[in-house]
Scaffold this motif. Structure first.
Motif, PDB file in Angstrom:
ATOM      1  N   UNK A 195       0.835  -1.197   0.000  1.00  0.00           N
ATOM      2  CA  UNK A 195       0.000   0.000   0.000  1.00  0.00           C
ATOM      3  C   UNK A 195       0.872   1.249   0.000  1.00  0.00           C
ATOM      4  N   UNK A 196       0.566   2.184  -0.869  1.00  0.00           N
ATOM      5  CA  UNK A 196       1.253   3.475  -0.860  1.00  0.00           C
ATOM      6  C   UNK A 196       0.206   4.582  -0.802  1.00  0.00           C
ATOM      7  N   UNK A 197       0.652   5.778  -0.452  1.00  0.00           N
ATOM      8  CA  UNK A 197      -0.252   6.922  -0.450  1.00  0.00           C
ATOM      9  C   UNK A 197      -0.795   7.286   0.920  1.00  0.00           C
ATOM     10  N   UNK A 198      -0.203   6.708   1.986  1.00  0.00           N
ATOM     11  CA  UNK A 198      -0.588   7.142   3.334  1.00  0.00           C
ATOM     12  C   UNK A 198      -0.131   8.579   3.527  1.00  0.00           C
ATOM     13  N   UNK A 199      -1.045   9.428   4.004  1.00  0.00           N
ATOM     14  CA  UNK A 199      -0.616  10.787   4.270  1.00  0.00           C
ATOM     15  C   UNK A 199      -0.640  11.046   5.763  1.00  0.00           C
ATOM     16  N   UNK A 200       0.510  11.419   6.289  1.00  0.00           N
ATOM     17  CA  UNK A 200       0.612  11.609   7.727  1.00  0.00           C
ATOM     18  C   UNK A 200       0.374  13.081   8.047  1.00  0.00           C
ATOM     19  N   UNK A 201      -0.711  13.351   8.778  1.00  0.00           N
ATOM     20  CA  UNK A 201      -0.959  14.719   9.237  1.00  0.00           C
ATOM     21  C   UNK A 201      -0.947  14.713  10.750  1.00  0.00           C
ATOM     22  N   UNK A 202       0.177  15.105  11.326  1.00  0.00           N
ATOM     23  CA  UNK A 202       0.282  15.045  12.780  1.00  0.00           C
ATOM     24  C   UNK A 202       0.101  13.619  13.238  1.00  0.00           C
ATOM     25  N   UNK A 203      -0.886  13.396  14.104  1.00  0.00           N
ATOM     26  CA  UNK A 203      -1.068  12.063  14.657  1.00  0.00           C
ATOM     27  C   UNK A 203      -1.978  11.207  13.782  1.00  0.00           C
ATOM     28  N   UNK A 204      -2.631  11.822  12.821  1.00  0.00           N
ATOM     29  CA  UNK A 204      -3.591  11.078  12.024  1.00  0.00           C
ATOM     30  C   UNK A 204      -2.984  10.635  10.702  1.00  0.00           C
ATOM     31  N   UNK A 205      -3.384   9.471  10.250  1.00  0.00           N
ATOM     32  CA  UNK A 205      -2.969   9.015   8.934  1.00  0.00           C
ATOM     33  C   UNK A 205      -4.186   9.057   8.017  1.00  0.00           C
ATOM     34  N   UNK A 206      -4.039   9.824   6.944  1.00  0.00           N
ATOM     35  CA  UNK A 206      -5.124   9.958   5.993  1.00  0.00           C
ATOM     36  C   UNK A 206      -5.008   8.829   4.963  1.00  0.00           C
ATOM     37  N   UNK A 207      -6.054   7.996   4.891  1.00  0.00           N
ATOM     38  CA  UNK A 207      -5.967   6.848   3.988  1.00  0.00           C
ATOM     39  C   UNK A 207      -6.792   7.050   2.719  1.00  0.00           C
ATOM     40  N   UNK A 208      -7.234   8.296   2.485  1.00  0.00           N
ATOM     41  CA  UNK A 208      -8.096   8.545   1.328  1.00  0.00           C
ATOM     42  C   UNK A 208      -7.406   8.181   0.021  1.00  0.00           C
ATOM     43  N   UNK A 209      -6.091   8.445  -0.063  1.00  0.00           N
ATOM     44  CA  UNK A 209      -5.393   8.213  -1.325  1.00  0.00           C
ATOM     45  C   UNK A 209      -4.635   6.896  -1.373  1.00  0.00           C
ATOM     46  N   UNK A 210      -4.860   6.069  -0.366  1.00  0.00           N
ATOM     47  CA  UNK A 210      -4.090   4.829  -0.320  1.00  0.00           C
ATOM     48  C   UNK A 210      -4.522   3.899  -1.450  1.00  0.00           C
ATOM     49  N   UNK A 211      -3.540   3.365  -2.152  1.00  0.00           N
ATOM     50  CA  UNK A 211      -3.830   2.374  -3.178  1.00  0.00           C
ATOM     51  C   UNK A 211      -2.701   1.357  -3.200  1.00  0.00           C
ATOM     52  N   UNK A 212      -2.980   0.217  -3.791  1.00  0.00           N
ATOM     53  CA  UNK A 212      -1.974  -0.848  -3.788  1.00  0.00           C
ATOM     54  C   UNK A 212      -1.177  -0.831  -5.087  1.00  0.00           C
ATOM     55  N   UNK A 213       0.122  -1.084  -4.969  1.00  0.00           N
ATOM     56  CA  UNK A 213       0.963  -1.309  -6.158  1.00  0.00           C
ATOM     57  C   UNK A 213       1.673  -2.647  -5.934  1.00  0.00           C
ATOM     58  N   UNK A 214       2.234  -3.181  -6.994  1.00  0.00           N
ATOM     59  CA  UNK A 214       2.993  -4.419  -6.789  1.00  0.00           C
ATOM     60  C   UNK A 214       4.326  -4.060  -6.154  1.00  0.00           C
ATOM     61  N   UNK A 215       4.917  -5.038  -5.497  1.00  0.00           N
ATOM     62  CA  UNK A 215       6.175  -4.783  -4.821  1.00  0.00           C
ATOM     63  C   UNK A 215       7.285  -4.406  -5.822  1.00  0.00           C
ATOM     64  N   UNK A 291       5.768   6.742   6.532  1.00  0.00           N
ATOM     65  CA  UNK A 291       6.119   6.973   7.929  1.00  0.00           C
ATOM     66  C   UNK A 291       6.232   8.480   8.145  1.00  0.00           C
ATOM     67  N   UNK A 292       5.926   8.937   9.353  1.00  0.00           N
ATOM     68  CA  UNK A 292       5.965  10.376   9.591  1.00  0.00           C
ATOM     69  C   UNK A 292       7.375  10.927   9.351  1.00  0.00           C
ATOM     70  N   UNK A 293       7.487  12.111   8.726  1.00  0.00           N
ATOM     71  CA  UNK A 293       8.794  12.706   8.474  1.00  0.00           C
ATOM     72  C   UNK A 293       9.443  13.141   9.785  1.00  0.00           C
ATOM     73  N   UNK A 294      10.777  13.327   9.776  1.00  0.00           N
ATOM     74  CA  UNK A 294      11.472  13.711  11.014  1.00  0.00           C
ATOM     75  C   UNK A 294      10.953  15.017  11.608  1.00  0.00           C
ATOM     76  N   UNK A 295      10.531  15.932  10.773  1.00  0.00           N
ATOM     77  CA  UNK A 295      10.022  17.200  11.281  1.00  0.00           C
ATOM     78  C   UNK A 295       8.651  17.419  10.671  1.00  0.00           C
ATOM     79  N   UNK A 296       7.717  17.845  11.502  1.00  0.00           N
ATOM     80  CA  UNK A 296       6.353  17.977  11.021  1.00  0.00           C
ATOM     81  C   UNK A 296       6.271  18.974   9.871  1.00  0.00           C
ATOM     82  N   UNK A 297       5.446  18.664   8.901  1.00  0.00           N
ATOM     83  CA  UNK A 297       5.243  19.581   7.791  1.00  0.00           C
ATOM     84  C   UNK A 297       6.104  19.273   6.587  1.00  0.00           C
ATOM     85  N   UNK A 298       7.059  18.345   6.725  1.00  0.00           N
ATOM     86  CA  UNK A 298       7.862  17.990   5.563  1.00  0.00           C
ATOM     87  C   UNK A 298       7.042  17.074   4.653  1.00  0.00           C
ATOM     88  N   UNK A 299       7.119  17.331   3.340  1.00  0.00           N
ATOM     89  CA  UNK A 299       6.438  16.462   2.384  1.00  0.00           C
ATOM     90  C   UNK A 299       7.429  16.078   1.303  1.00  0.00           C
TER      91      UNK A 299
END
Lengths: 329, 271
Positions: A195-215, A291-299
């Motif tokens: 699964x790719x496309x997890x968006x980490x916003x602070x403590x919440x993970x937004x799964x709206x854009x999550x989709x599967x790709x092959x390894x 995974x959450x970035x080392x500093x909040x707000x990094x994309x």
């Protein structure tokens, strides 16, 4: 153009004949089996404990991380990281997908994730730090610069050679990882879903854009991102190699910077301006992983921009200095 | 010189191919991040675990799931085994077949409302459905909270058995829900509820709390009996004499010896 190609050929062969790449391959041949062995041990322990039941294994990781969340002794940033992890693992469990199918592709994926911060920069710098300063320390730079070739062309040919070798190093690392770990874990796994496309916003993970790709696709994307980060490290290494006379000094300078980066990313969450330093942004594949970035707000966009600007700046300094500096003994 | 030219041709083409492949990967990663598509379809799978049931003697292997609060997790036990690991190990020895703990799903500080929420999670459903034996503790934190007259202990709040007695009916229906939900997730498993004890038995003003704990355990037993394949293992008597010998430093959770005695009780109930 023919002129430039001849220069690149010359540089490529020079690096090859110095056996730099052979050393890198040798290091990989020694290191990868060590990690494969370690991973095999972990797999065996898991097998014993969970009898091959990956769902139970996954739930155990979720429970463990959930319990850690209730502890007051764990700093808030770590909790955030765990919270994101729990939500991600839960997503895998809910969709009945095993995130860690034991095979060579999974191993390679994990190895590259862990290598991006230190190991790949180390290998890249083994070549980049040497490129200009070795010409100085051996004195061959005078020969090179007295030729009727513009100086910027010489540096450009070195830069192109460097890009070729960086690409070769990354592909070789992946290939060796796959080939060696496959002996133990089997060569399958290219079409396992990730699964790719997890968006980490602070403590919440937004799964709206999550989709599967092959390894397989995941590995290709990951390699592409690692390559970009490695290129920026290589270019900055080239700049240091232009500025500093000795190879050893330029290598040590760069490695110190890279190591400082990994330490900073581990503890910089309170010093937010650290996110503008290139070495905190090297772990591009973490955005893919979610995974959450080392500093909040990094994309991803932010990190690419920071790395891009550092790379362009380093290129500018390299060319400016190289075309102007006097060569003294 | 000739070999040099060949070396260059091979090296040049190989490295160029690597460069192009990686650049494609890079582009793909950007596209996938910024303009994601639907991606791979994940095949819908039926529930992985089949509810078991049937006589233990006929099975080659037994599965255990444990859930609840810190008591099930084993807080206070320096060996980290708690009663759960002790029971699974001993059961394996006694029955002479592998007994596997699927998951210890306990969460420290869990109250019944948390547990009821957790029952909706895939991993909980899976582990519970797979188990032949379900061990759990719950309610201790609920009662502890009810007994507090506002304010925490640290802030000088006090525990009051009278308050607990008045408010007990608020939470008993939840225990009913827990039992019902467990049975819904697994029709065949043996369910063992480890009863509560009064950790403050040695404090004169808190001794009356034991009566309420007994009331609670009676309620649990009523539910277990109605279920038919469940039981309540009493523990209250284990922590009345020589309390400090069996409780850990926090004077709340059992220590290794305390857990050992609980495990012994469960073994007696099972065999």
């Amino acid at each position: 153009m023919g002129n430039l190609l001849a220069l690149v050929q010359n540089e490529t062969l020079k690096v090859w004949k110095k056996k730099r790449f052979a050393v890198i391959v040798l290091i990989l041949l020694i290191l990868i089996p060590v990690f494969v062995y370690a991973q095999m041990k972990i797999a065996q322990t898991n097998e014993e404990q969970f009898k091959g039941d990956w769902r139970a294994n996954l739930q155990d990781r979720i429970s463990d991380n959930t319990r850690a969340l209730s502890s007051d002794r764990i700093p808030e940033e770590w909790k955030q990281w765990r919270r994101a992890l729990v939500q991600q693992l839960q997503y895998y469990l809910d969709h009945d997908v095993n995130p860690q199918t034991p095979n060579a592709v999974t191993f390679t994926k994990q190895f590259i994730d862990n290598a991006v911060n230190l190991f790949i920069p180390l290998m890249v710098l083994a070549i980049a730090s040497d490129l200009v300063s070795s010409e100085r320390s051996t004195g061959t730079i005078k020969m090179l610069l007295t030729r009727p070739v513009r100086r910027w062309r010489i540096l450009l040919s070195k830069l192109l050679t460097l890009s070729l070798y960086v690409s070769l190093i990354i592909v070789t690392t992946i290939a060796l990882c796959y080939l060696i770990s496959g002996v133990i874990f089997g060569y399958s796994g290219w079409d396992a879903p990730v699964f790719v496309g997890f968006q980490v916003n602070g403590a919440e993970v937004d799964t709206a854009n999550v989709h599967a790709v092959t390894q397989g696709v995941y590995l290709l994307m990951q390699a592409g991102l690692v390559w970009f980060a490695a290129m920026v490290v290589a270019i900055i290494g080239l700049m240091v190699s232009v500025l500093v006379r000795s190879t050893a000094a330029s290598f040590v300078t760069m490695m110190a910077t890279i190591i400082a980066g990994t330490i900073l990313s581990a503890m910089a969450s309170s010093w937010t301006n650290a996110k503008y330093i290139f070495n905190v942004n090297l772990e591009l594949s973490s955005y893919l992983r979610g995974t959450p970035p080392p500093i909040e707000g990094m994309t991803l966009g932010f990190s690419l921009a920071v790395l891009g600007i550092w790379g362009i700046g380093a290129l500018f300094v390299s060319f400016f200095v190289f075309t102007r500096q006097d060569i003294l003994n | 010189m000739k070999s040099s030219i060949w070396l260059w041709r091979v090296l040049g083409l190989t490295t160029l191919a690597c460069l192009i492949a990686l650049a494609v990967g890079f582009g793909w990663a950007l596209k996938d991040t910024w303009f994601p598509e639907d991606g791979l379809a994940i095949p819908e799978t039926e529930d992985g675990a089949a509810a078991t049931g049937g006589a233990w003697a006929d099975k080659p292997e037994l599965f255990v799931a444990s859930l609840g609060d810190s008591l099930t997790y084993g807080v206070g036990d320096p060996t980290g085994r708690g009663y759960v690991k002790r029971v699974t190990d001993r059961l394996g020895d006694v029955l002479n077949k592998p007994v596997t703990l699927v998951n210890n799903l306990a969460v420290n500080g869990a109250q019944m409302k948390h547990l009821i929420e957790k029952f909706n999670e895939t991993g909980f459903k899976y582990a519970i459905a797979k188990a032949d034996l379900i061990l759990f503790t719950i309610g201790g934190n609920d009662l502890f909270q009810l007994a507090q007259d506002g304010g925490s202990i640290i802030e000088g709040g006090d525990l009051s058995p009278e308050l607990l007695k008045d408010r007990l009916p608020e939470v008993t229906p939840r225990l009913e829900q827990v039992f019902a939900k467990l049975r819904e997730l697994n029709a065949g498993a043996r369910i063992v509820y480890v009863g509560l004890y009064n950790p403050f038995y040695d404090l004169a003003e808190m001794r009356s709390g034991s009566g309420i704990v007994a009331e609670w355990n009676a309620k649990a037993y009523e539910l277990a009996q109605a279920d038919g394949n469940a039981t309540v293992v009493p523990t209250y008597d284990l922590f009345e004499t020589n309390v400090t010998k069996y409780l850990s430093q926090d004077h709340f959770h059992p220590n290794a010896e305390g857990y050992d005695r609980i495990a012994e009780r469960i073994m007696q109930a099972l065999n």
